[in-house]
Design an enzyme around this catalytic site. Structure first.
Site, PDB file in Angstrom:
ATOM      1  N   HIS A 151     -26.689  14.206  -4.691  1.00 57.11           N
ATOM      2  CA  HIS A 151     -27.329  13.801  -5.958  1.00 57.11           C
ATOM      3  C   HIS A 151     -26.440  12.760  -6.629  1.00 57.11           C
ATOM      4  O   HIS A 151     -25.958  12.944  -7.738  1.00 57.11           O
ATOM      5  CB  HIS A 151     -27.585  15.011  -6.849  1.00 57.11           C
ATOM      6  CG  HIS A 151     -28.686  15.882  -6.327  1.00 57.11           C
ATOM      7  ND1 HIS A 151     -30.000  15.715  -6.704  1.00 57.11           N
ATOM      8  CD2 HIS A 151     -28.676  16.889  -5.435  1.00 57.11           C
ATOM      9  CE1 HIS A 151     -30.753  16.607  -6.073  1.00 57.11           C
ATOM     10  NE2 HIS A 151     -29.980  17.322  -5.288  1.00 57.11           N
ATOM     11  N   ALA A 162     -31.877  12.095  -2.518  1.00 57.01           N
ATOM     12  CA  ALA A 162     -31.101  12.047  -3.763  1.00 57.01           C
ATOM     13  C   ALA A 162     -29.801  11.264  -3.614  1.00 57.01           C
ATOM     14  O   ALA A 162     -28.745  11.661  -4.112  1.00 57.01           O
ATOM     15  CB  ALA A 162     -30.833  13.457  -4.307  1.00 57.01           C
ATOM     16  N   ARG A 173     -25.900  -4.151   3.933  1.00 51.74           N
ATOM     17  CA  ARG A 173     -24.788  -4.817   3.239  1.00 51.74           C
ATOM     18  C   ARG A 173     -24.198  -3.953   2.131  1.00 51.74           C
ATOM     19  O   ARG A 173     -23.210  -4.326   1.513  1.00 51.74           O
ATOM     20  CB  ARG A 173     -25.228  -6.153   2.651  1.00 51.74           C
ATOM     21  CG  ARG A 173     -25.486  -7.201   3.716  1.00 51.74           C
ATOM     22  CD  ARG A 173     -25.554  -8.601   3.123  1.00 51.74           C
ATOM     23  NE  ARG A 173     -25.891  -9.561   4.172  1.00 51.74           N
ATOM     24  CZ  ARG A 173     -27.139  -9.864   4.525  1.00 51.74           C
ATOM     25  NH1 ARG A 173     -28.170  -9.314   3.915  1.00 51.74           N
ATOM     26  NH2 ARG A 173     -27.350 -10.731   5.498  1.00 51.74           N
ATOM     27  N   HIS A 227     -39.131  15.476   3.796  1.00 53.18           N
ATOM     28  CA  HIS A 227     -37.944  14.954   3.107  1.00 53.18           C
ATOM     29  C   HIS A 227     -37.370  13.714   3.774  1.00 53.18           C
ATOM     30  O   HIS A 227     -36.812  12.844   3.108  1.00 53.18           O
ATOM     31  CB  HIS A 227     -36.849  16.035   3.028  1.00 53.18           C
ATOM     32  CG  HIS A 227     -37.050  17.022   1.928  1.00 53.18           C
ATOM     33  ND1 HIS A 227     -37.995  18.003   2.002  1.00 53.18           N
ATOM     34  CD2 HIS A 227     -36.445  17.162   0.723  1.00 53.18           C
ATOM     35  CE1 HIS A 227     -37.953  18.716   0.870  1.00 53.18           C
ATOM     36  NE2 HIS A 227     -37.024  18.224   0.094  1.00 53.18           N
ATOM     37  N   ASP A 252     -33.052  24.143   2.508  1.00 53.76           N
ATOM     38  CA  ASP A 252     -33.243  23.830   1.076  1.00 53.76           C
ATOM     39  C   ASP A 252     -34.549  24.467   0.591  1.00 53.76           C
ATOM     40  O   ASP A 252     -35.219  23.941  -0.300  1.00 53.76           O
ATOM     41  CB  ASP A 252     -33.227  22.312   0.837  1.00 53.76           C
ATOM     42  CG  ASP A 252     -33.044  21.935  -0.634  1.00 53.76           C
ATOM     43  OD1 ASP A 252     -32.663  22.809  -1.433  1.00 53.76           O
ATOM     44  OD2 ASP A 252     -33.299  20.774  -0.984  1.00 53.76           O
TER      45      ASP A 252
HETATM   46 ZN    ZN Z   1     -30.768  18.795  -3.901  1.00 58.37          ZN
END
Ligand code: ZN
Length: 388
Positions: A194, A219, A226, A250, A273
């Site tokens: 994140h 996230a 580059r 995801h 997750d």
């Molecule tokens: Zn997460």
């Protein structure tokens, strides 16, 4: 004593046909083939009927299941854990996402007070604290009202002894590197996630002690040739282990294959997750204090989103994740198993007793059919799930 015979054992380093496992006091006493190990007369025998017998699966990131969310209701951990063996999960990290720090303290208390009398199930190895020290620009489904800047004082009570094993934070935040040092010194695994970290900021985090990357590609900035950023740093640094969510929602399957090519079985962990809707019908659920809508998905795995459309965890079970990793990467079963057994155990520093089948290790086992469906799950020598 328990004796498992006629097992096709995948350790996962070697395969033993006609394998035999002797189990006593929850641990593996001996492992070999039927020519080398005889079952003592007093042993209770389980005939594996030639099924694959593998180490139990370890999930480093699980938000909840069966309608319960660990962040919202930390005392649900034991109840949810009792149901996880149906997917082959024998140990896991209950994940507490960004929330008032009191929620982490409550989850620590839940683990400290131990399992209810007579409880059987998947072992919670300690918490994964995903937040609250995250970048607001990559908040995902985390409530921005509870995000904080890193301060060592906030985590004075976090250590492996107080049931915190893994912490995800954004290394580019002011004060983050001092926090990485402090947590790493206590033996907590620190992960980057994140985050808007540039390549240079990510490498500074690794130098401070970060060893893992939370749900690669999700996230964090996109991989750009580059400006490789955090994903480029995680993929190219051989010392770093990553988590990835192979639900087909995801991350595009080809990017799972790219991660596989870069990291291989010893530096890639499959995580689910998964959130509260795992094991439940589509509908309305919570992740921490936010509403989540769970709908059918054409790929066969449900998808969970906030009203804004932001993904809010997965509805992916670990056995399905195993099958999808093989489908997306073309890897062999032994390597796929490594990503959910030996590699997460090694990251947590517990591979001497979990994630591998060897004398002295906990007898955490999964029996798999040839199509990789879970037929039986054993935790510390006790059958906790058996398919009909
Ligand atoms: Zn997460």
């Amino acid at each position: 004593m328990l004796c498992i015979r006629r097992a096709t054992v995948l350790t996962p380093e070697v395969q033993i046909d006609n394998g035999v496992l002797l189990i006593e006091h929850g641990r593996i006493l001996a492992i070999g083939d039927d020519a080398s190990i005889a079952a003592p007369a007093r042993a209770e025998v389980i005939d594996a009927g030639g099924l694959l017998v593998t180490p139990g699966f370890i999930d480093l990131q699980l938000n909840g299941a069966f309608g319960d969310d660990f962040t919202l209701t930390p005392d649900a951990i034991w109840r949810v854990a009792a149901g996880l063996p149906r997917w082959g999960v024998t140990s896991f990290l209950p994940t507490i996402i960004t929330s008032p720090l009191q929620q982490v303290a409550q989850a620590q208390e839940t683990l400290a007070s131990g399992a209810p009398a007579g409880w059987q199930g998947s072992i919670p190895l300690g918490l994964h604290c995903e937040g609250p020290f995250l970048n607001p620009q990559k908040k995902g489904a985390h409530n921005p009202a509870h995000l904080r800047l890193p301060t060592v004082a906030d985590v004075a009570a976090w250590s492996p002894e107080t049931h915190v094993r893994l912490v995800t934070l954004a290394p580019e935040l002011p004060g983050a590197l001092a926090l990485v040092h402090a947590l790493t010194e206590r033996g907590i695994v620190v992960s980057a996630g994140h985050s808007m970290a540039t390549y240079r900021e990510a490498k500074a985090g690794f130098a401070a002690g970060i060893r893992y990357g939370t749900h690669l590609f999700n996230a964090m900035p996109s991989l750009e040739h580059r400006a490789p950023g955090l994903p480029g740093a995680l993929l190219s640094d051989a010392a770093l282990t990553i988590g990835i969510i192979p639900d087909g929602i995801h991350v595009h399957p080809s990017m799972v294959a790219l991660a596989w090519a870069a990291k291989g079985p010893h530096r890639l962990t499959v995580v689910t997750d998964a959130m509260a809707a795992l094991g439940m019908a589509p509908g309305s659920y919570k992740i921490a204090d936010q509403e989540v809508i769970v709908t059918e998905h054409s790929q066969g795995v449900h998808e969970a989103r906030l009203a804004s459309g932001t993904l809010a965890g997965s509805v992916l079970a670990m056995d399905e994740a195993l099958r999808r990793l093989i489908m997306y990467t073309g890897c062999n079963l032994s390597d796929a198993l490594t990503t959910i057994t030996a590699t997460p155990a090694s990251l947590l520093g517990i591979d001497h007793e979990r994630g591998r089948l060897r004398a002295g290790a906990w007898a955490d086992l999964v029996f798999l059919t040839p199509t990789l469906e879970v037929a039986r799950t054993i935790v510390a020598g006790v059958t906790c799930y058996q398919a009909d």
